[in-house]
Design a protein around this motif. Sequence first.
Motif, PDB file in Angstrom:
ATOM      1  N   ASP A  24       8.648 -12.300  19.140  1.00  0.00           N
ATOM      2  CA  ASP A  24       8.150 -11.714  17.899  1.00  0.00           C
ATOM      3  C   ASP A  24       9.277 -11.378  16.926  1.00  0.00           C
ATOM      4  OD1 ASP A  24       9.231  -9.813  19.458  1.00  0.00           O
ATOM      5  OD2 ASP A  24       7.769  -8.249  18.980  1.00  0.00           O
ATOM      6  N   GLN A  25      10.495 -11.799  17.248  1.00  0.00           N
ATOM      7  CA  GLN A  25      11.613 -11.491  16.338  1.00  0.00           C
ATOM      8  C   GLN A  25      12.414 -12.759  16.056  1.00  0.00           C
ATOM      9  OE1 GLN A  25      13.955  -8.626  18.411  1.00  0.00           O
ATOM     10  NE2 GLN A  25      12.316  -7.088  18.432  1.00  0.00           N
ATOM     11  N   LEU A  26      13.178 -12.722  14.979  1.00  0.00           N
ATOM     12  CA  LEU A  26      14.087 -13.833  14.696  1.00  0.00           C
ATOM     13  C   LEU A  26      15.267 -13.744  15.638  1.00  0.00           C
ATOM     14  CD1 LEU A  26      14.325 -13.958  10.808  1.00  0.00           C
ATOM     15  CD2 LEU A  26      13.178 -15.558  12.317  1.00  0.00           C
ATOM     16  N   ILE A  27      15.843 -14.884  15.998  1.00  0.00           N
ATOM     17  CA  ILE A  27      17.043 -14.868  16.838  1.00  0.00           C
ATOM     18  C   ILE A  27      18.133 -14.118  16.082  1.00  0.00           C
ATOM     19  CG2 ILE A  27      17.852 -17.099  15.953  1.00  0.00           C
ATOM     20  CD1 ILE A  27      18.948 -17.638  18.755  1.00  0.00           C
ATOM     21  N   ARG A  28      18.863 -13.281  16.843  1.00  0.00           N
ATOM     22  CA  ARG A  28      19.819 -12.418  16.146  1.00  0.00           C
ATOM     23  C   ARG A  28      21.248 -12.962  16.218  1.00  0.00           C
ATOM     24  NH1 ARG A  28      18.766  -6.501  18.132  1.00  0.00           N
ATOM     25  NH2 ARG A  28      17.293  -7.518  19.485  1.00  0.00           N
ATOM     26  N   ASP A  29      21.659 -13.381  17.441  1.00  0.00           N
ATOM     27  CA  ASP A  29      23.074 -13.778  17.589  1.00  0.00           C
ATOM     28  C   ASP A  29      23.251 -15.240  17.182  1.00  0.00           C
ATOM     29  OD1 ASP A  29      21.501 -14.605  19.588  1.00  0.00           O
ATOM     30  OD2 ASP A  29      23.040 -14.544  21.127  1.00  0.00           O
ATOM     31  N   THR A  30      23.026 -15.510  15.942  1.00  0.00           N
ATOM     32  CA  THR A  30      23.202 -16.883  15.464  1.00  0.00           C
ATOM     33  C   THR A  30      24.279 -16.900  14.395  1.00  0.00           C
ATOM     34  OG1 THR A  30      22.058 -18.789  14.556  1.00  0.00           O
ATOM     35  CG2 THR A  30      21.404 -16.660  13.693  1.00  0.00           C
ATOM     36  N   VAL A  31      24.760 -18.105  14.100  1.00  0.00           N
ATOM     37  CA  VAL A  31      25.792 -18.228  13.076  1.00  0.00           C
ATOM     38  C   VAL A  31      25.191 -17.777  11.745  1.00  0.00           C
ATOM     39  CG1 VAL A  31      27.456 -19.847  12.098  1.00  0.00           C
ATOM     40  CG2 VAL A  31      26.438 -20.320  14.325  1.00  0.00           C
ATOM     41  N   PRO A  32      25.896 -16.946  10.975  1.00  0.00           N
ATOM     42  CA  PRO A  32      25.347 -16.541   9.681  1.00  0.00           C
ATOM     43  C   PRO A  32      25.102 -17.764   8.802  1.00  0.00           C
ATOM     44  CG  PRO A  32      27.483 -15.507  10.092  1.00  0.00           C
ATOM     45  CD  PRO A  32      27.174 -16.341  11.279  1.00  0.00           C
ATOM     46  N   GLY A  33      23.952 -17.801   8.180  1.00  0.00           N
ATOM     47  CA  GLY A  33      23.588 -18.962   7.382  1.00  0.00           C
ATOM     48  C   GLY A  33      24.180 -18.899   5.993  1.00  0.00           C
ATOM     49  N   ILE A  34      24.086 -20.019   5.282  1.00  0.00           N
ATOM     50  CA  ILE A  34      24.526 -20.088   3.893  1.00  0.00           C
ATOM     51  C   ILE A  34      23.301 -19.812   3.035  1.00  0.00           C
ATOM     52  CG2 ILE A  34      25.385 -21.640   2.113  1.00  0.00           C
ATOM     53  CD1 ILE A  34      27.010 -22.981   4.358  1.00  0.00           C
ATOM     54  N   ALA A  39      15.727 -15.524  -2.409  1.00  0.00           N
ATOM     55  CA  ALA A  39      15.717 -14.350  -1.527  1.00  0.00           C
ATOM     56  C   ALA A  39      14.531 -14.381  -0.567  1.00  0.00           C
ATOM     57  CB  ALA A  39      15.688 -13.078  -2.370  1.00  0.00           C
ATOM     58  N   ALA A  40      13.366 -14.854  -1.047  1.00  0.00           N
ATOM     59  CA  ALA A  40      12.183 -14.861  -0.195  1.00  0.00           C
ATOM     60  C   ALA A  40      12.380 -15.812   0.985  1.00  0.00           C
ATOM     61  CB  ALA A  40      10.971 -15.284  -1.010  1.00  0.00           C
ATOM     62  N   LEU A  41      13.082 -16.912   0.742  1.00  0.00           N
ATOM     63  CA  LEU A  41      13.304 -17.883   1.812  1.00  0.00           C
ATOM     64  C   LEU A  41      14.373 -17.375   2.778  1.00  0.00           C
ATOM     65  CD1 LEU A  41      12.498 -20.618   2.877  1.00  0.00           C
ATOM     66  CD2 LEU A  41      14.217 -21.667   1.425  1.00  0.00           C
ATOM     67  N   ASP A  42      15.433 -16.769   2.239  1.00  0.00           N
ATOM     68  CA  ASP A  42      16.490 -16.216   3.095  1.00  0.00           C
ATOM     69  C   ASP A  42      15.906 -15.259   4.127  1.00  0.00           C
ATOM     70  OD1 ASP A  42      18.473 -17.619   1.922  1.00  0.00           O
ATOM     71  OD2 ASP A  42      19.272 -15.967   0.712  1.00  0.00           O
ATOM     72  N   ALA A  43      14.916 -14.465   3.700  1.00  0.00           N
ATOM     73  CA  ALA A  43      14.357 -13.438   4.582  1.00  0.00           C
ATOM     74  C   ALA A  43      13.631 -14.053   5.765  1.00  0.00           C
ATOM     75  CB  ALA A  43      13.405 -12.550   3.786  1.00  0.00           C
ATOM     76  N   THR A  44      13.168 -15.290   5.619  1.00  0.00           N
ATOM     77  CA  THR A  44      12.406 -15.894   6.713  1.00  0.00           C
ATOM     78  C   THR A  44      13.265 -16.744   7.639  1.00  0.00           C
ATOM     79  OG1 THR A  44      11.910 -17.861   5.431  1.00  0.00           O
ATOM     80  CG2 THR A  44      10.370 -16.042   5.230  1.00  0.00           C
ATOM     81  N   LEU A  45      14.499 -17.007   7.270  1.00  0.00           N
ATOM     82  CA  LEU A  45      15.320 -17.917   8.071  1.00  0.00           C
ATOM     83  C   LEU A  45      16.228 -17.138   9.014  1.00  0.00           C
ATOM     84  CD1 LEU A  45      16.398 -20.557   5.413  1.00  0.00           C
ATOM     85  CD2 LEU A  45      14.451 -20.585   6.959  1.00  0.00           C
ATOM     86  N   PRO A  46      16.379 -17.583  10.261  1.00  0.00           N
ATOM     87  CA  PRO A  46      17.331 -16.935  11.166  1.00  0.00           C
ATOM     88  C   PRO A  46      18.738 -17.096  10.602  1.00  0.00           C
ATOM     89  CG  PRO A  46      15.973 -18.568  12.328  1.00  0.00           C
ATOM     90  CD  PRO A  46      15.712 -18.735  10.874  1.00  0.00           C
ATOM     91  N   GLY A  47      19.536 -16.052  10.659  1.00  0.00           N
ATOM     92  CA  GLY A  47      20.875 -16.123  10.079  1.00  0.00           C
ATOM     93  C   GLY A  47      20.879 -15.871   8.591  1.00  0.00           C
ATOM     94  N   GLY A  48      19.700 -15.718   7.990  1.00  0.00           N
ATOM     95  CA  GLY A  48      19.630 -15.370   6.567  1.00  0.00           C
ATOM     96  C   GLY A  48      20.019 -16.502   5.640  1.00  0.00           C
ATOM     97  N   GLY A  49      19.813 -17.761   6.027  1.00  0.00           N
ATOM     98  CA  GLY A  49      20.133 -18.865   5.137  1.00  0.00           C
ATOM     99  C   GLY A  49      20.086 -20.179   5.880  1.00  0.00           C
TER     100      GLY A  49
END
Lengths: 252, 423
Positions: A24-34, A39-49
Amino acid sequence: MSQALRSTAHPWPDGPPAGVWQADQLIRDTVPGISTGHAALDATLPGGGWPPGALTELLLPTGQWPEWRLCLPALQTAAQSGQIVLVGPPALPNLQALAAQGLPPQALCQVVVPSPQARGWASEQALRCPQVAAVLLWLPAGPPEPLRRLHLAAQAHPGGPLLFVCRPQACAAVASPAPLRLQVHSQGTRGLSVSVLKRRGPPLLAPVQLSAPLPRLALLRSPARATSAQVLHFPRSVVRHALDRPAPARLG
Amino acid sequence: MLWIALPLHAWDDPQRPSEAPLALRCWALGYTPRVAWLDGALALEVQASLRLFGGRQRLLQQIEQEAQDWSTQGMATAPTAWGAVALAHAPGQPHPGNWPAVLDRLPLTCLAATRAQATRLRLWGCATLGDVRRIPRDGLRRRLPPDVLHALDAAYGQAHPTFAWLSLPAQFDQTLEWADPVEHAQGLWFRAQRLLRALEGWLRARQSGALEIQVTGWPEGPNSTPALTLNVRCTRPTRDTSAWSKLLGEHLQRATLQAPVNRLQLVLQRWSPWPSDSGDLLSHPTPPGTMDWPQLIERLSARLGASQVQVGGLIDDPRPLHGQRWTPALDQLDPAHKQPSPTASRPRPGAQWEPAWLFDPPWAAPKDAEALDTPQQQASHWWTDQPQHHRLQSVEHPRHGLLWVRQGAPSTPEDGQVLGCHG
């Protein structure tokens, strides 16, 4: 018994190990995204981008080409650190427009080959080059095996280039090795609608609406249009074509 | 001084006894400029090259390994040229012991000068070089030709011989011939390896790197036309055999032979001086499995064709479809082929409102599209004989989104053409 229940409820008191995430959660320990720039899309992607060094699959309806609208903000970031390779683009990228929006022509390279095998091979080679910051690949509908190869090639360089594979919407029904799959619909002037088909996290039920504003639309919707007087102001240093003799602008 | 001798009887040409074949010379001269062909063996003086090639042991290993391609029989090292050659001609002889005691134990046939006089020397009771040296010199000088004593002294390092150093031709143009004709272009790749290795030696000896090579496959027969001609080019001076063979392999994959080939010619078309090392104390090797940008462009262009891999540039032209030009990426990297194009440094005015995709040739007029603005008029080339007027309009199409449409005179093909799409 109660202890057994508790241990089932909290199997990892310090959080899940690498590569495992709660459903029920996004994966946390992932490489930070670009950042995607939306902003709405960043919020839905693991790694924030957009995930660097991983395959991102974009499923597009036939007759729509919203790639630049969706990816341009991230590509502007990528162009500052390296080359962008376009493999098999469906039309001619307009370098004038892209340059005006922050993608210098020197950062772009296109590979024009019809065969999907050659396109896959070229993208795989491009992923091996450290100077390449992003690869955009257009593939026709087909089996997902080439994607598996590309996914492995992208993974070989963690934190490496962005890899976008654009395929027709018909491929959505077939499983894909891509860790991130997005279905993108252009809604014309109203923006883009993005459904996240697959991500490292819970499924997303409703599509994300992105305004993805186009400069052209901004111009059309500007208050100046409401007053029916539209004067295009160019910076004086840029104008090198005399289109007509200067005429006083009609105001009101 | 450190001399290496490689006995290469297979390459000993009785017509020209003092000359080694070009490929062999190229290979040896890649290690040191002091190479001589002595008595059917190649003698290399490598003392000054030790550091460049990573020390004595690594250099000897490398030379011994590569010499196997030339079907050499063993290898010997010694402080003198003739000493090394004598040791090399005595296979199976154990080489332990102090210099020059090793030489003393060698048979008379090992040294060219004593071999010619072997019958006479054996009558005097001599079986080894050491036996000859123990005979009083005055007697020897009277009974033997003078060059025998001089050669013996030279082998022991007590005289200074002169050598005819091997040199290289000013142009690299080499041909390899074989018996069974090759029918597929890929089959030539293996044959080309030897030529490429020779090329590497030639380039090393000349302190340069190759930019363009031409590979020609010739069918059998004296007055034949080439069955294959390939021009392979690199954007930077390159002399590495593996880099060239990779590039050539990509070209051969796409090539077809007009006729079976039994002769391969390699001509060096362009080369430039080898760029000196940066002097950087820290080396920056490319990680294994990766390649840098020029290498990537070379690889893609070699396999897919140079015209398929393109980079773009802006052109100062207000016409919608003429604002850019795509040229082969290989040409842009290669200073010899780079064409000065009328590029603009900045996009044309108003470019930020143009669509990101262009359709060239333009599409036919779409149906049920809704106009979003009044046409925007552009006039250009009014200073020439063919003034051009464009009326450009944004329309929204229910399926394709925002389009860029050209408005012309009614019922002309230009009217309503779709030039681009915003997405």
